[in-house]
Every structure is written in C-alpha cells, then in structure tokens.
Design an enzyme around this catalytic site. Sequence first.
Site, PDB file in Angstrom:
ATOM      1  N   CYS A 133     -90.659 -29.324  80.651  1.00  0.00           N
ATOM      2  CA  CYS A 133     -90.147 -28.855  79.354  1.00  0.00           C
ATOM      3  C   CYS A 133     -91.304 -28.630  78.384  1.00  0.00           C
ATOM      4  CB  CYS A 133     -89.164 -29.882  78.795  1.00  0.00           C
ATOM      5  SG  CYS A 133     -88.545 -29.428  77.170  1.00  0.00           S
ATOM      6  N   CYS A 136     -90.641 -29.736  74.802  1.00  0.00           N
ATOM      7  CA  CYS A 136     -90.632 -31.198  74.612  1.00  0.00           C
ATOM      8  C   CYS A 136     -92.056 -31.755  74.638  1.00  0.00           C
ATOM      9  CB  CYS A 136     -89.856 -31.907  75.718  1.00  0.00           C
ATOM     10  SG  CYS A 136     -88.292 -31.172  76.136  1.00  0.00           S
ATOM     11  N   ASP A 137     -92.851 -31.294  75.577  1.00  0.00           N
ATOM     12  CA  ASP A 137     -94.139 -31.949  75.858  1.00  0.00           C
ATOM     13  C   ASP A 137     -95.366 -31.136  75.462  1.00  0.00           C
ATOM     14  OD1 ASP A 137     -92.672 -34.014  76.972  1.00  0.00           O
ATOM     15  OD2 ASP A 137     -92.718 -33.143  78.978  1.00  0.00           O
TER      16      ASP A 137
END
Length: 308
Positions: A133, A136-137
Amino acid sequence: MHDFDVIILGAGPAGLAAGIYAARGGLSALIIENKAPGGQASLTAKVENYPGVQEASGFDLAFAMLNQAKSFGVKVKTGTVSNLVLKGKDKRVVLANGKEFTCGSIIIATGAASRPLGVEGELQLVGKGVSYCATCDGMFFKDKTVAVVGGGNTAVEDALYLEKLASKVCLIHRRNELRADKILADRIKSSSVEILWDSVVVGLVADDKLTEIKVKNVKNDSLSAVSVDGLFVAVGQIPNTSFLENADEKPRLTDAGYIVADEEMRTSIDGVFAAGDVREKSLRQIITACADGAIAANSAIKHLQNKQ
Ligand code: NAP
C-alpha cells in the site's frame, strides 16, 4: 421476525452503496466490516474518475459514503464473520465474538485483497521494506529508492504517488506493455519513473531490512541486482471469500475464487447477493462497486417482497 432485513458483509463502496439503497428502499440494514470502513478505496490517494467528483482522496470519498449510509439509518458494526447460514428463508451471520444476527437476505461485498508476489522472504519483510500500500507506507520511503512491481492501474498509480516522495522510483513489469488505463500509462511514461520492461523480481536481499532485489529479464534470462529501500507489490488481487469455508452452502465461485453473480447480483443461493470486487466482473472500479451495491440492494428488496 429477523434482526435485520438485510445484512451486508463489507463496508467498502459496494457495501456502503448497498446500505444506502437498502435503507432508502425501506429495509433495516446492518453492515459488518472486519477492518476499517472504506475498503481498498480508502487506501487510494487520489480518485479522479468518479463522476461528479473532480478529485478526492479515496479516504474522504469512502468516509462520505459511510456517513451517508448512517444518515439513512444503516447500522455498521465491526466483526469477523465466523459462520454463515445462507440456505433457506432464515439466514444467520455468526461473528467470531459469538454474536449472531438473523436476516432475510445477505449481500456479500467483502472485496479483494492484495496478492503477494510469491518471492521467498516476501512476507517476513512486510514492514521491513516490503509493502502492499503506497498511500499507507509511502512516507516511510521519503527521499529513498523504491521499486513498484506490476503493470496495472494500482502499480502505475502507486509509482506516480511515490515519485513525489522517493528520490528514485522504478516500475518493474513482466511484459513490455502496461495493463493500466491509457491516461495513467501516458502519465508514467512522461514521469521520472524508470520502467524495467519484461522483468520480474526473483529474489529479495535483506539484512534486517530490504536492501536489494534480484530482477530477471524474461526475454534474455539475464539477472541484475537493484538496490532499493522499499518494494511495493501491486500485482493484482485475491477475492476475500475465505469466510465462506464455514457456510452451510457456498455460492458458486470461479476458479480464481470470485463469486459468480448475474446482472441482478443474484448468486447461486436464493436471497444471497454479491457486489463489488468480490464478484466475477470485467471492471473493478469504485463506480462499478457502487453500481453493484445499488443493484444488489434492489434485488434484496424484491426478494424480501416475494417472500412475504
Ligand atoms: P490488475 O489490473 O489485475 O493488474 C495486475 C498487474 O500485475 C498486471 O500488470 C499483471 O501483469 C501483474 N502481475 C500479476 N501477477 C504477477 C506476478 N506474479 N508477477 C509480476 N507481475 C504480475 O490489478 P490492480 O492494478 O490491482 O487493479 C485491480 C482492479 O482495480 C482493476 O480492475 C483495476 O482497473 C482497478 N483499479 C482501478 C483504478 C483506477 O481506475 N484509478 C486504480 C486502481 C485499481 P500482466 O499485465 O502481464 O497480466
């Protein structure tokens, strides 16, 4: 008398749209979600192909859908489905915490999850360089070197998103043509992202964290080592249907595990409908998930009317 007219499994765009249409159609509806509401849409940095919305973050769009569903009286609960009674008129959803709910109809909108690459050591390196992701990261790789694997919309969007954060981004695709939509393919070709065509990742090198990937050119079998801090895997999806293992009857699935449903979202089980990415279909988008959800809710309404 059932606890709810319809229980919807999954609070992604398909499930939330189903909730909105079910509630507005007069049904009492419960949505059960095992993670955070919004599904994969909420992990998308930028949505710009949902008509009427020029540009929005996936999170904001999904959150607006959630609030809209709640405003019409849809109940949303967190829980993991452990057992299902799908056959017959009285359907039942059992959660891992022991709670049970009965209903007259079920809409399965559990979506799909990222498919792992299948390279040795991949899963052990999640959180240590390997991610599924980018939104997200991505921040963990600010000013670092990253590679993205895949040639679909997700891979290209992830690479373009990471381009703004990382010092260098390379996209690794197993063919010499992208699967992604033309608009995204054109965008990446004019970006600073380096594309390694006809290439696959065959090995991961790490000390405590990922340091290098081994890349094979599938045309000439040559191997090369690419130093990276991060590897973002975007090689497609697997449908979230494992919870059906404990059902009294399974709806018909394709070989890849997607639920087979007709144009009215009817599965092979009477009163059980499927909507969104979990369903066998040709186009998995937020808009098609929402459309599936609306149709599934309408079919649930008709199903319940016919059973009265
Ligand atoms: P996808 O469209 O299935 O693409 C997966 C990509 O990974 C393909 O390029 C495939 O290569 C490659 N791949 C598969 N297995 C591989 C392996 N073992 N090793 C290396 N490469 C592998 O998946 P997605 O990009 O996650 O998208 C899923 C769905 O969501 C699609 O319907 C997509 O259109 C939709 N989506 C839409 C948007 C948008 O409209 N903005 C954004 C994200 C996702 P091949 O091309 O050679 O098969």
